[in-house]
Design a protein around this motif. Structure first.
Motif, PDB file in Angstrom:
ATOM      1  N   ASP A 290      34.794  17.365  46.107  1.00  0.00           N
ATOM      2  CA  ASP A 290      34.056  17.251  47.368  1.00  0.00           C
ATOM      3  C   ASP A 290      32.541  17.276  47.183  1.00  0.00           C
ATOM      4  O   ASP A 290      31.796  17.257  48.153  1.00  0.00           O
ATOM      5  N   GLY A 291      32.060  17.335  45.932  1.00  0.00           N
ATOM      6  CA  GLY A 291      30.626  17.246  45.667  1.00  0.00           C
ATOM      7  C   GLY A 291      29.870  18.549  45.797  1.00  0.00           C
ATOM      8  O   GLY A 291      28.670  18.537  46.035  1.00  0.00           O
ATOM      9  N   THR A 292      30.567  19.689  45.649  1.00  0.00           N
ATOM     10  CA  THR A 292      29.883  20.978  45.727  1.00  0.00           C
ATOM     11  C   THR A 292      29.939  21.687  44.380  1.00  0.00           C
ATOM     12  O   THR A 292      30.852  21.460  43.588  1.00  0.00           O
ATOM     13  N   ILE A 293      28.958  22.536  44.150  1.00  0.00           N
ATOM     14  CA  ILE A 293      28.930  23.347  42.936  1.00  0.00           C
ATOM     15  C   ILE A 293      28.574  24.774  43.321  1.00  0.00           C
ATOM     16  O   ILE A 293      28.081  25.027  44.421  1.00  0.00           O
ATOM     17  N   GLU A 294      28.851  25.698  42.408  1.00  0.00           N
ATOM     18  CA  GLU A 294      28.495  27.090  42.616  1.00  0.00           C
ATOM     19  C   GLU A 294      27.580  27.516  41.479  1.00  0.00           C
ATOM     20  O   GLU A 294      27.887  27.305  40.309  1.00  0.00           O
ATOM     21  N   LEU A 295      26.440  28.099  41.827  1.00  0.00           N
ATOM     22  CA  LEU A 295      25.452  28.509  40.833  1.00  0.00           C
ATOM     23  C   LEU A 295      25.493  30.020  40.643  1.00  0.00           C
ATOM     24  O   LEU A 295      25.745  30.769  41.588  1.00  0.00           O
ATOM     25  N   ALA A 296      25.217  30.471  39.420  1.00  0.00           N
ATOM     26  CA  ALA A 296      25.253  31.896  39.101  1.00  0.00           C
ATOM     27  C   ALA A 296      23.919  32.551  39.454  1.00  0.00           C
ATOM     28  O   ALA A 296      22.884  32.161  38.922  1.00  0.00           O
ATOM     29  N   PRO A 297      23.930  33.550  40.339  1.00  0.00           N
ATOM     30  CA  PRO A 297      22.676  34.214  40.696  1.00  0.00           C
ATOM     31  C   PRO A 297      22.244  35.221  39.629  1.00  0.00           C
ATOM     32  O   PRO A 297      23.067  35.858  38.986  1.00  0.00           O
ATOM     33  N   VAL A 298      20.945  35.343  39.427  1.00  0.00           N
ATOM     34  CA  VAL A 298      20.365  36.307  38.502  1.00  0.00           C
ATOM     35  C   VAL A 298      19.699  37.426  39.286  1.00  0.00           C
ATOM     36  O   VAL A 298      19.677  38.576  38.850  1.00  0.00           O
ATOM     37  N   LEU A 299      19.186  37.088  40.481  1.00  0.00           N
ATOM     38  CA  LEU A 299      18.478  38.044  41.329  1.00  0.00           C
ATOM     39  C   LEU A 299      18.658  37.613  42.779  1.00  0.00           C
ATOM     40  O   LEU A 299      18.682  36.415  43.073  1.00  0.00           O
ATOM     41  N   LEU A 300      18.800  38.578  43.680  1.00  0.00           N
ATOM     42  CA  LEU A 300      18.941  38.282  45.103  1.00  0.00           C
ATOM     43  C   LEU A 300      17.969  39.160  45.881  1.00  0.00           C
ATOM     44  O   LEU A 300      17.933  40.364  45.685  1.00  0.00           O
ATOM     45  N   VAL A 301      17.160  38.527  46.741  1.00  0.00           N
ATOM     46  CA  VAL A 301      16.231  39.249  47.591  1.00  0.00           C
ATOM     47  C   VAL A 301      16.659  39.007  49.034  1.00  0.00           C
ATOM     48  O   VAL A 301      16.669  37.877  49.498  1.00  0.00           O
TER      49      VAL A 301
ATOM     50  N   GLY B  50      20.986  24.927  34.822  1.00  0.00           N
ATOM     51  CA  GLY B  50      20.752  24.003  33.720  1.00  0.00           C
ATOM     52  C   GLY B  50      19.839  24.538  32.635  1.00  0.00           C
ATOM     53  O   GLY B  50      18.946  23.839  32.186  1.00  0.00           O
ATOM     54  N   GLY B  51      20.031  25.773  32.210  1.00  0.00           N
ATOM     55  CA  GLY B  51      19.219  26.327  31.139  1.00  0.00           C
ATOM     56  C   GLY B  51      17.914  26.941  31.601  1.00  0.00           C
ATOM     57  O   GLY B  51      17.186  27.520  30.807  1.00  0.00           O
ATOM     58  N   ARG B  52      17.601  26.824  32.877  1.00  0.00           N
ATOM     59  CA  ARG B  52      16.386  27.416  33.432  1.00  0.00           C
ATOM     60  C   ARG B  52      16.763  28.279  34.629  1.00  0.00           C
ATOM     61  O   ARG B  52      17.906  28.288  35.054  1.00  0.00           O
ATOM     62  N   GLN B  53      15.793  28.966  35.164  1.00  0.00           N
ATOM     63  CA  GLN B  53      16.009  29.747  36.374  1.00  0.00           C
ATOM     64  C   GLN B  53      15.169  29.156  37.496  1.00  0.00           C
ATOM     65  O   GLN B  53      14.013  28.796  37.276  1.00  0.00           O
ATOM     66  N   GLU B  54      15.770  29.033  38.676  1.00  0.00           N
ATOM     67  CA  GLU B  54      15.096  28.450  39.826  1.00  0.00           C
ATOM     68  C   GLU B  54      15.168  29.411  41.010  1.00  0.00           C
ATOM     69  O   GLU B  54      16.200  30.037  41.244  1.00  0.00           O
ATOM     70  N   LYS B  55      14.074  29.517  41.761  1.00  0.00           N
ATOM     71  CA  LYS B  55      14.065  30.297  42.994  1.00  0.00           C
ATOM     72  C   LYS B  55      14.510  29.367  44.119  1.00  0.00           C
ATOM     73  O   LYS B  55      13.903  28.311  44.337  1.00  0.00           O
ATOM     74  N   VAL B  56      15.593  29.744  44.833  1.00  0.00           N
ATOM     75  CA  VAL B  56      16.154  28.863  45.854  1.00  0.00           C
ATOM     76  C   VAL B  56      16.365  29.620  47.159  1.00  0.00           C
ATOM     77  O   VAL B  56      16.582  30.821  47.171  1.00  0.00           O
ATOM     78  N   GLU B  57      16.265  28.887  48.249  1.00  0.00           N
ATOM     79  CA  GLU B  57      16.615  29.338  49.586  1.00  0.00           C
ATOM     80  C   GLU B  57      17.584  28.314  50.154  1.00  0.00           C
ATOM     81  O   GLU B  57      17.786  27.255  49.570  1.00  0.00           O
ATOM     82  N   VAL B  58      18.164  28.605  51.292  1.00  0.00           N
ATOM     83  CA  VAL B  58      19.054  27.651  51.943  1.00  0.00           C
ATOM     84  C   VAL B  58      18.222  26.446  52.378  1.00  0.00           C
ATOM     85  O   VAL B  58      17.191  26.597  53.024  1.00  0.00           O
ATOM     86  N   GLY B  59      18.644  25.257  51.994  1.00  0.00           N
ATOM     87  CA  GLY B  59      17.930  24.031  52.326  1.00  0.00           C
ATOM     88  C   GLY B  59      17.031  23.526  51.216  1.00  0.00           C
ATOM     89  O   GLY B  59      16.485  22.433  51.314  1.00  0.00           O
ATOM     90  N   THR B  60      16.844  24.298  50.148  1.00  0.00           N
ATOM     91  CA  THR B  60      15.988  23.888  49.039  1.00  0.00           C
ATOM     92  C   THR B  60      16.670  22.788  48.233  1.00  0.00           C
ATOM     93  O   THR B  60      17.869  22.849  47.970  1.00  0.00           O
ATOM     94  N   ILE B  61      15.913  21.786  47.830  1.00  0.00           N
ATOM     95  CA  ILE B  61      16.425  20.722  46.960  1.00  0.00           C
ATOM     96  C   ILE B  61      15.896  20.981  45.553  1.00  0.00           C
ATOM     97  O   ILE B  61      14.696  21.114  45.349  1.00  0.00           O
TER      98      ILE B  61
END
Length: 102
Positions: free
Chosen positions: A31-42, A9-20
């Motif tokens: 079915d209520g799912t979306i796919e987000l574009a990754p900028v960095l993966l660790v 949504g115009g910003r970058q967020e750090k996410v892990e599995v289970g993060t809200i």
């Protein structure tokens, strides 16, 4: 520890599995799912940031619900001219839960 930085949504967020995450309103699939574009993966010690490798990575999330942000008040005032204006705004938001980073 696996985490990703995604464009949300115009910003970058750090996410892990289970993060809200709360982001700007986004449309979901049937079915209520979306796919987000990754900028960095660790992934442990390995950091991936090049475009070819990130094209293979998918970050999926399920939509928990739509909501509205807090009310903000915009006030404009010009001295000695009698001009004043008051306006309110509430942003449309979507709350999602990250379900997978592959």
């Amino acid at each position: 520890m696996v985490y990703a930085v995604v464009r949300a949504g115009g910003r970058q967020e750090k996410v892990e599995v289970g993060t809200i995450v709360t982001m700007d309103r986004i449309k979901a699939d049937k079915d209520g799912t979306i796919e987000l574009a990754p900028v960095l993966l660790v992934d442990g010690d390995k950091i991936t940031s090049d475009a070819e490798s990130l094209a293979k990575v998918t970050v999926t999330a399920e939509v928990l619900g739509n909501l509205r942000g807090p009310k903000i008040v915009i006030q404009k005032f010009k001295n000695k001219t009698g001009y004043k204006k008051r306006q309110g705004h509430r942003q449309d938001l979507t709350r999602v839960k990250i379900t997978g980073i592959k």
